[in-house]
Design a protein around this motif. Structure first.
Motif, PDB file in Angstrom:
ATOM      1  N   THR A  36       0.703  -1.171  -0.129  1.00 25.88           N
ATOM      2  CA  THR A  36      -0.072   0.087   0.059  1.00 25.88           C
ATOM      3  C   THR A  36       0.943   1.215  -0.101  1.00 25.88           C
ATOM      4  OG1 THR A  36      -1.593  -1.418   1.293  1.00 25.88           O
ATOM      5  CG2 THR A  36      -1.842   1.124   1.206  1.00 25.88           C
ATOM      6  N   ASP A  37       1.994   1.291   0.915  1.00 28.43           N
ATOM      7  CA  ASP A  37       2.870   2.313   0.793  1.00 28.43           C
ATOM      8  C   ASP A  37       3.681   2.637  -0.475  1.00 28.43           C
ATOM      9  OD1 ASP A  37       2.301   3.000   3.466  1.00 28.43           O
ATOM     10  OD2 ASP A  37       4.255   1.781   4.179  1.00 28.43           O
ATOM     11  N   ARG A  38       4.000   1.265  -1.313  1.00 23.33           N
ATOM     12  CA  ARG A  38       4.472   1.690  -2.548  1.00 23.33           C
ATOM     13  C   ARG A  38       3.725   2.249  -3.681  1.00 23.33           C
ATOM     14  NH1 ARG A  38       6.764  -3.346  -1.043  1.00 23.33           N
ATOM     15  NH2 ARG A  38       5.396  -4.317  -2.521  1.00 23.33           N
ATOM     16  N   ILE A  39       2.472   1.702  -3.644  1.00 22.36           N
ATOM     17  CA  ILE A  39       1.358   2.121  -4.427  1.00 22.36           C
ATOM     18  C   ILE A  39       0.997   3.564  -4.333  1.00 22.36           C
ATOM     19  CG2 ILE A  39      -0.998   1.875  -5.189  1.00 22.36           C
ATOM     20  CD1 ILE A  39      -0.567  -1.234  -4.800  1.00 22.36           C
ATOM     21  N   ALA A  40       0.959   3.924  -2.982  1.00 21.39           N
ATOM     22  CA  ALA A  40       0.661   5.442  -2.533  1.00 21.39           C
ATOM     23  C   ALA A  40       1.751   6.391  -3.148  1.00 21.39           C
ATOM     24  CB  ALA A  40       0.085   5.537  -1.225  1.00 21.39           C
ATOM     25  N   ALA A  41       2.832   5.790  -2.912  1.00 21.04           N
ATOM     26  CA  ALA A  41       3.857   6.663  -3.443  1.00 21.04           C
ATOM     27  C   ALA A  41       4.095   6.810  -4.881  1.00 21.04           C
ATOM     28  CB  ALA A  41       5.145   6.094  -3.043  1.00 21.04           C
ATOM     29  N   LEU A  42       3.504   5.952  -5.557  1.00 24.81           N
ATOM     30  CA  LEU A  42       3.603   6.079  -7.138  1.00 24.81           C
ATOM     31  C   LEU A  42       2.614   6.918  -7.698  1.00 24.81           C
ATOM     32  CD1 LEU A  42       4.786   2.480  -8.048  1.00 24.81           C
ATOM     33  CD2 LEU A  42       6.195   4.599  -7.869  1.00 24.81           C
ATOM     34  N   ILE A  43       1.302   7.097  -7.080  1.00 28.12           N
ATOM     35  CA  ILE A  43       0.384   7.604  -7.650  1.00 28.12           C
ATOM     36  C   ILE A  43       0.474   9.170  -8.000  1.00 28.12           C
ATOM     37  CG2 ILE A  43      -2.189   8.388  -7.013  1.00 28.12           C
ATOM     38  CD1 ILE A  43      -2.613   5.624  -5.811  1.00 28.12           C
ATOM     39  N   PRO A  44       0.924   9.730  -7.034  1.00 25.93           N
ATOM     40  CA  PRO A  44       1.054  11.385  -7.529  1.00 25.93           C
ATOM     41  C   PRO A  44       2.136  11.642  -8.546  1.00 25.93           C
ATOM     42  CG  PRO A  44       1.006  11.179  -5.004  1.00 25.93           C
ATOM     43  CD  PRO A  44       1.224   9.707  -5.735  1.00 25.93           C
ATOM     44  N   PRO A  45       3.053  10.917  -8.754  1.00 29.23           N
ATOM     45  CA  PRO A  45       3.742  11.008  -9.970  1.00 29.23           C
ATOM     46  C   PRO A  45       3.211  10.820 -11.279  1.00 29.23           C
ATOM     47  CG  PRO A  45       5.325  10.127  -8.387  1.00 29.23           C
ATOM     48  CD  PRO A  45       3.645  10.096  -7.937  1.00 29.23           C
ATOM     49  N   ALA A  46       2.329   9.673 -11.247  1.00 23.25           N
ATOM     50  CA  ALA A  46       1.725   9.282 -12.301  1.00 23.25           C
ATOM     51  C   ALA A  46       0.490  10.321 -12.731  1.00 23.25           C
ATOM     52  CB  ALA A  46       1.105   7.943 -12.100  1.00 23.25           C
ATOM     53  N   LEU A  47      -0.228  10.806 -11.634  1.00 21.17           N
ATOM     54  CA  LEU A  47      -1.450  11.714 -12.118  1.00 21.17           C
ATOM     55  C   LEU A  47      -0.596  13.075 -12.687  1.00 21.17           C
ATOM     56  CD1 LEU A  47      -3.578  11.256  -9.022  1.00 21.17           C
ATOM     57  CD2 LEU A  47      -3.974  10.741 -11.140  1.00 21.17           C
ATOM     58  N   LEU A  48       0.574  13.536 -12.056  1.00 22.15           N
ATOM     59  CA  LEU A  48       1.246  14.825 -12.392  1.00 22.15           C
ATOM     60  C   LEU A  48       1.754  14.483 -13.922  1.00 22.15           C
ATOM     61  CD1 LEU A  48       2.146  17.366 -12.036  1.00 22.15           C
ATOM     62  CD2 LEU A  48       4.128  16.592 -10.827  1.00 22.15           C
ATOM     63  N   GLY A  49       2.248  13.269 -14.215  1.00 22.91           N
ATOM     64  CA  GLY A  49       2.694  13.038 -15.548  1.00 22.91           C
ATOM     65  C   GLY A  49       1.587  13.061 -16.640  1.00 22.91           C
ATOM     66  N   ALA A  50       0.432  12.486 -16.070  1.00 23.17           N
ATOM     67  CA  ALA A  50      -0.737  12.341 -16.996  1.00 23.17           C
ATOM     68  C   ALA A  50      -1.102  13.988 -17.005  1.00 23.17           C
ATOM     69  CB  ALA A  50      -1.945  11.633 -16.264  1.00 23.17           C
ATOM     70  N   LEU A  51      -1.319  14.788 -16.170  1.00 24.28           N
ATOM     71  CA  LEU A  51      -1.829  16.040 -16.199  1.00 24.28           C
ATOM     72  C   LEU A  51      -0.782  17.097 -17.356  1.00 24.28           C
ATOM     73  CD1 LEU A  51      -3.698  18.508 -15.401  1.00 24.28           C
ATOM     74  CD2 LEU A  51      -2.069  18.644 -13.294  1.00 24.28           C
ATOM     75  N   VAL A  52       0.632  16.647 -17.029  1.00 25.32           N
ATOM     76  CA  VAL A  52       1.397  17.514 -18.009  1.00 25.32           C
ATOM     77  C   VAL A  52       1.056  17.108 -19.441  1.00 25.32           C
ATOM     78  CG1 VAL A  52       3.838  17.659 -18.397  1.00 25.32           C
ATOM     79  CG2 VAL A  52       3.129  17.834 -16.232  1.00 25.32           C
ATOM     80  N   ALA A  53       0.997  15.695 -19.663  1.00 28.02           N
ATOM     81  CA  ALA A  53       0.893  15.199 -21.027  1.00 28.02           C
ATOM     82  C   ALA A  53      -0.330  15.656 -21.444  1.00 28.02           C
ATOM     83  CB  ALA A  53       0.907  13.558 -20.796  1.00 28.02           C
ATOM     84  N   VAL A  54      -1.384  16.032 -20.840  1.00 28.84           N
ATOM     85  CA  VAL A  54      -2.644  16.367 -21.605  1.00 28.84           C
ATOM     86  C   VAL A  54      -2.477  17.905 -21.667  1.00 28.84           C
ATOM     87  CG1 VAL A  54      -4.794  16.960 -20.886  1.00 28.84           C
ATOM     88  CG2 VAL A  54      -4.145  14.853 -20.381  1.00 28.84           C
ATOM     89  N   GLN A  55      -1.789  18.539 -20.955  1.00 27.36           N
ATOM     90  CA  GLN A  55      -1.735  20.166 -20.935  1.00 27.36           C
ATOM     91  C   GLN A  55      -0.845  20.366 -22.013  1.00 27.36           C
ATOM     92  OE1 GLN A  55      -3.360  22.734 -19.229  1.00 27.36           O
ATOM     93  NE2 GLN A  55      -4.674  20.963 -18.720  1.00 27.36           N
ATOM     94  N   VAL A  56       0.155  19.601 -22.279  1.00 26.44           N
ATOM     95  CA  VAL A  56       1.396  19.882 -23.230  1.00 26.44           C
ATOM     96  C   VAL A  56       0.959  19.351 -24.627  1.00 26.44           C
ATOM     97  CG1 VAL A  56       3.452  19.333 -24.135  1.00 26.44           C
ATOM     98  CG2 VAL A  56       3.200  20.297 -21.599  1.00 26.44           C
ATOM     99  N   LEU A  57       0.157  18.331 -24.596  1.00 27.60           N
ATOM    100  CA  LEU A  57       0.020  17.658 -25.735  1.00 27.60           C
ATOM    101  C   LEU A  57      -1.191  17.777 -26.641  1.00 27.60           C
ATOM    102  CD1 LEU A  57       2.176  14.340 -25.596  1.00 27.60           C
ATOM    103  CD2 LEU A  57       2.714  16.423 -26.489  1.00 27.60           C
ATOM    104  N   ALA A  58      -2.339  18.411 -25.859  1.00 30.84           N
ATOM    105  CA  ALA A  58      -3.582  18.250 -26.144  1.00 30.84           C
ATOM    106  C   ALA A  58      -4.277  19.817 -26.189  1.00 30.84           C
ATOM    107  CB  ALA A  58      -4.572  17.517 -25.150  1.00 30.84           C
ATOM    108  N   ASP A  59      -4.957  19.987 -27.410  1.00 31.45           N
ATOM    109  CA  ASP A  59      -5.718  21.083 -27.628  1.00 31.45           C
ATOM    110  C   ASP A  59      -7.180  20.614 -27.898  1.00 31.45           C
ATOM    111  OD1 ASP A  59      -6.535  23.846 -27.909  1.00 31.45           O
ATOM    112  OD2 ASP A  59      -5.644  24.105 -29.858  1.00 31.45           O
ATOM    113  N   GLY A  60      -8.046  20.543 -26.985  1.00 30.47           N
ATOM    114  CA  GLY A  60      -9.470  20.039 -27.190  1.00 30.47           C
ATOM    115  C   GLY A  60      -9.347  18.810 -27.233  1.00 30.47           C
TER     116      GLY A  60
END
Length: 99
Positions: free
Chosen positions: A33-57
């Motif tokens: 649970t600790d390992r998974i919880a530690a990996l969730i924020p970087p994965a969400l941040l990476g997804a947010l950055v990818a959407v904001q940088v690579l998507a337009d609508g």
């Protein structure tokens, strides 16, 4: 109709919060649970950055934002301070837009 959507969302949020509080302590103390919880924020941040940088609508866009992201990654690899990374990425993106 809008108030129904608001009420359903409020009930859903409360149920999600209650579900999180209802998890047994032995599950929360498990190392996996600790390992998974530690990996969730970087994965969400990476997804947010990818959407904001690579998507337009609904379209995939490769523009100055990609160059700014590349500059930020390069500066992070070089262990530059955070403000230098942000400023460098903004400067590169602005120069690419200028060209």
């Amino acid at each position: 109709m809008i108030w129904l959507a608001i009420a359903v969302t409020a009930v859903g949020c409360y149920a999600l919060k209650l579900g999180g509080l209802s998890v047994p302590e032995r599950i929360l103390r498990h190392p996996a649970t600790d390992r998974i919880a530690a990996l969730i924020p970087p994965a969400l941040l990476g997804a947010l950055v990818a959407v904001q940088v690579l998507a337009d609508g609904r379209a995939l866009v490769l523009d100055a934002r990609v160059a700014g992201l590349a500059a930020a990654v390069a500066l992070l690899v070089l262990r530059a301070p955070f403000l230098v990374v942000v400023g460098g990425a903004a400067l590169v993106a602005a120069l690419v837009r200028l060209l």
